[in-house]
Design a protein around this motif. Sequence first.
Motif, short mmCIF file in Angstrom:
data_model
loop_
_atom_site.label_atom_id
_atom_site.label_comp_id
_atom_site.label_asym_id
_atom_site.label_seq_id
_atom_site.Cartn_x
_atom_site.Cartn_y
_atom_site.Cartn_z
N ARG A 41 -43.75 -61.46 26.65
CA ARG A 41 -43.40 -62.88 26.74
C ARG A 41 -41.94 -63.11 26.31
O ARG A 41 -41.27 -63.96 26.85
CB ARG A 41 -44.35 -63.75 25.91
CG ARG A 41 -45.82 -63.70 26.34
CD ARG A 41 -46.05 -63.83 27.85
NE ARG A 41 -45.45 -65.03 28.39
CZ ARG A 41 -44.98 -65.15 29.63
NH1 ARG A 41 -45.02 -64.14 30.48
NH2 ARG A 41 -44.45 -66.28 30.04
N ILE A 42 -41.46 -62.34 25.34
CA ILE A 42 -40.05 -62.44 24.96
C ILE A 42 -39.17 -61.96 26.10
O ILE A 42 -38.12 -62.56 26.39
CB ILE A 42 -39.76 -61.66 23.66
CG1 ILE A 42 -40.28 -62.42 22.45
CG2 ILE A 42 -38.26 -61.36 23.49
CD1 ILE A 42 -39.58 -63.76 22.18
N LYS A 43 -39.60 -60.91 26.77
CA LYS A 43 -38.84 -60.43 27.93
C LYS A 43 -38.78 -61.53 29.00
O LYS A 43 -37.72 -61.79 29.58
CB LYS A 43 -39.48 -59.17 28.50
CG LYS A 43 -38.73 -58.60 29.67
CD LYS A 43 -39.38 -57.33 30.20
CE LYS A 43 -38.62 -56.85 31.42
NZ LYS A 43 -39.29 -55.73 32.09
N ALA A 44 -39.90 -62.20 29.25
CA ALA A 44 -39.93 -63.29 30.22
C ALA A 44 -39.01 -64.44 29.78
O ALA A 44 -38.31 -65.04 30.60
CB ALA A 44 -41.36 -63.80 30.41
N ALA A 45 -39.01 -64.72 28.49
CA ALA A 45 -38.14 -65.78 27.95
C ALA A 45 -36.68 -65.43 28.15
O ALA A 45 -35.88 -66.28 28.57
CB ALA A 45 -38.45 -66.00 26.47
N ASN A 46 -36.33 -64.18 27.88
CA ASN A 46 -34.94 -63.74 28.08
C ASN A 46 -34.53 -63.84 29.55
O ASN A 46 -33.41 -64.24 29.86
CB ASN A 46 -34.75 -62.31 27.58
CG ASN A 46 -34.66 -62.23 26.08
OD1 ASN A 46 -34.16 -63.13 25.43
ND2 ASN A 46 -35.15 -61.15 25.52
N GLU A 47 -35.43 -63.49 30.45
CA GLU A 47 -35.15 -63.59 31.88
C GLU A 47 -34.91 -65.04 32.29
O GLU A 47 -34.02 -65.33 33.10
CB GLU A 47 -36.28 -62.96 32.69
CG GLU A 47 -36.33 -61.45 32.58
CD GLU A 47 -37.57 -60.83 33.21
OE1 GLU A 47 -38.40 -61.56 33.80
OE2 GLU A 47 -37.71 -59.60 33.09
N ALA A 48 -35.69 -65.95 31.73
CA ALA A 48 -35.50 -67.37 32.03
C ALA A 48 -34.14 -67.85 31.56
O ALA A 48 -33.45 -68.61 32.27
CB ALA A 48 -36.62 -68.19 31.40
#
Length: 105
Positions: A41-48
């Motif tokens: 989820r942190i990876k997804a947040a960084n991508e956003a």
Amino acid sequence: MDDAQMEVIMPLIMFGGEAKSSAIEAINAAKTGDFEKADERIKAANEAIVNAHHGQTELLTKAANGEEVPLSIYMVHAQDHLMTGIAFVDLAKEIIELYRVIKTN
């Protein structure tokens, strides 16, 4: 405000909100000890955040080239979403690390 400006502003709002939501999901996963999900989820947040920065960079480039970039309540709202998302992601990373320490001791 024309359609071209809204096409840049709306993704800032969307991706900033997505980053914040993903960061909250990451904290909740870490709270339960699911660090694999927290990291995802942190990876997804960084991508956003990266996606949001594309639009912000476009606006900054226009301004640097002397083009007028009108300020509107939509622009202010978009920047607020982006900055809040960034702050949440940064804090979520720290909170997740604290949960890692707590859960491993």
